[in-house]
Design a protein around this motif. Structure first.
Motif, mmCIF file in Angstrom:
data_model
loop_
_atom_site.group_PDB
_atom_site.id
_atom_site.type_symbol
_atom_site.label_atom_id
_atom_site.label_comp_id
_atom_site.label_asym_id
_atom_site.label_seq_id
_atom_site.Cartn_x
_atom_site.Cartn_y
_atom_site.Cartn_z
ATOM 1 N N GLU A 115 0.826 -1.204 0.000
ATOM 2 C CA GLU A 115 0.000 0.000 0.000
ATOM 3 C C GLU A 115 0.863 1.258 0.000
ATOM 4 O OE1 GLU A 115 -2.339 -3.368 1.359
ATOM 5 O OE2 GLU A 115 -0.427 -2.550 2.068
ATOM 6 N N SER A 168 0.937 3.885 -3.122
ATOM 7 C CA SER A 168 0.413 5.228 -2.875
ATOM 8 C C SER A 168 1.306 6.324 -3.426
ATOM 9 C CB SER A 168 0.194 5.442 -1.371
ATOM 10 O OG SER A 168 1.435 5.529 -0.701
ATOM 11 N N TYR A 226 -7.159 9.648 2.711
ATOM 12 C CA TYR A 226 -6.621 8.486 2.001
ATOM 13 C C TYR A 226 -5.131 8.321 2.270
ATOM 14 C CZ TYR A 226 -5.380 5.365 -1.855
ATOM 15 O OH TYR A 226 -4.891 4.322 -2.601
ATOM 16 N N GLU A 259 -3.944 5.099 4.197
ATOM 17 C CA GLU A 259 -3.408 4.086 3.284
ATOM 18 C C GLU A 259 -1.887 3.992 3.375
ATOM 19 O OE1 GLU A 259 -4.523 1.321 0.012
ATOM 20 O OE2 GLU A 259 -5.498 2.259 1.732
ATOM 21 N N TYR A 310 -12.817 7.754 3.687
ATOM 22 C CA TYR A 310 -11.737 6.867 3.252
ATOM 23 C C TYR A 310 -12.224 5.840 2.233
ATOM 24 C CZ TYR A 310 -8.397 3.017 3.474
ATOM 25 O OH TYR A 310 -7.524 2.002 3.148
ATOM 26 N N ARG A 312 -11.044 5.420 -1.685
ATOM 27 C CA ARG A 312 -10.495 4.179 -2.247
ATOM 28 C C ARG A 312 -11.249 3.781 -3.515
ATOM 29 N NH1 ARG A 312 -8.831 -0.865 1.169
ATOM 30 N NH2 ARG A 312 -7.673 -1.100 -0.760
#
Length: 307
Positions: free
Chosen positions: A103, A107, A127, A131, A155, A159
């Protein structure tokens, strides 16, 4: 209020993490640097004797700065010339931040940073904090002035906006550079077939010139169109050297954790092609040519060459 040496050192201890958070939130290294500097000024002006947890205080202050920047950036983007793409960074830049989990690595990819442009400022902040940095919904709620349940909703909505329906393929640095080298060889071969084999049929290409350099104002769509563009666009010619201002070279590289081709003229980076990978091949090209978004990358290359 003046800062003691201990308080300055305390801030510097967290600077790298703050830069990494701000870069993900803003998609711009220069804006991230400004946001961290603004946070330092807030730290300097604060009554620090009442700050129980400096990291939490600084993260909240930075979040508020980034929210303000994102809100003002939305109006600026409306007048931006052509597509807007994030600022690329070479592997090893501390602004890329932690990369222990899938993740965290995803990101900071150019693909996800581009998709995050779809999010509202608050969605983007939530986010990133959840994340990439693992903050709890309760912690984030306190930073962005939402209830915990509302934070969870924001959130999940974020996503959904970032998801593309096609799983991105993750590769390590060695494989990423190898793929970039193969792509560059195919692009310079003078033929479209090798490129078409590497691209998905519905591949897309975006170019960000920021109105500073000539760039396509509309996306390229499909492997054939992209291959034809690259076949003619990357091979050095006298005309292209004249536009660039001299002889330039092309190199395979790892940018934001993924394969990329970097164009260099002297000690200056003049363009970056970031490749988005899926199991079916290269599904997107993000071409950054805006000079203002290549300064940090140029400094990175110069510093690396001096070591």
């Amino acid at each position: 209020m003046s800062l003691s040496a201990r308080e300055v050192d305390l801030f510097e201890r967290f600077r790298g993490r703050l830069e990494a958070i701000a870069y993900r939130m803003l998609g711009s290294a220069s804006d991230a640097e400004d946001a961290v500097q603004d946070t330092f000024l807030r730290w300097q002006a604060a009554d620090r004797g009442y700050v129980e947890t400096p990291e939490a205080w600084l993260t909240k202050a930075l979040t508020n700065v980034c929210l303000n920047q994102l809100t003002s950036a939305r109006s600026r983007r409306e007048t931006y010339v052509g597509p807007w793409l994030p600022e690329p960074l070479l592997a090893g830049d501390r602004m890329l931040g932690p990369a222990e989990t899938a993740e965290q690595r995803e990101s900071v990819s150019i693909a996800v940073l581009t998709l995050m442009e779809r999010l509202s400022p608050k969605e983007r902040v939530v986010y990133v904090l959840r994340e990439a940095f693992g903050y709890s919904h309760a912690e984030i709620a306190g930073m962005v002035e939402l209830s915990e349940s509302n934070c969870q909703q924001v959130y999940h909505r974020a996503r959904q906006h970032v998801a593309t329906g096609r799983a991105r393929r993750e590769v390590d640095a060695a494989d990423a550079e190898k793929i970039a080298a193969e792509f560059l060889a195919a692009a310079l071969s003078g033929r479209t077939e090798p490129l078409i084999r590497m691209l998905t049929g519905d591949a897309a290409g975006l170019t960000d010139g920021g109105g500073e350099v000539p760039a396509r104002s509309v996306p390229m769509v499909g492997a054939v169109e992209i291959a034809r563009f690259l076949r003619g666009g990357l091979k050095p010619t006298p005309a292209k050297r004249a536009i660039a201002g001299g002889d330039y070279t092309l190199h395979a590289a790892v940018v934001n954790g993924g394969p990329a081709v970097v164009g260099v003229l002297g000690d200056r980076v003049i363009g970056v092609i970031s490749l988005e990978l899926t199991a079916d091949g290269i599904s997107a090209l993000h071409i950054q040519a805006n000079p203002g978004k290549l300064n940090r990358l140029s400094r990175q290359r110069t510093t690396a060459g001096e070591r």
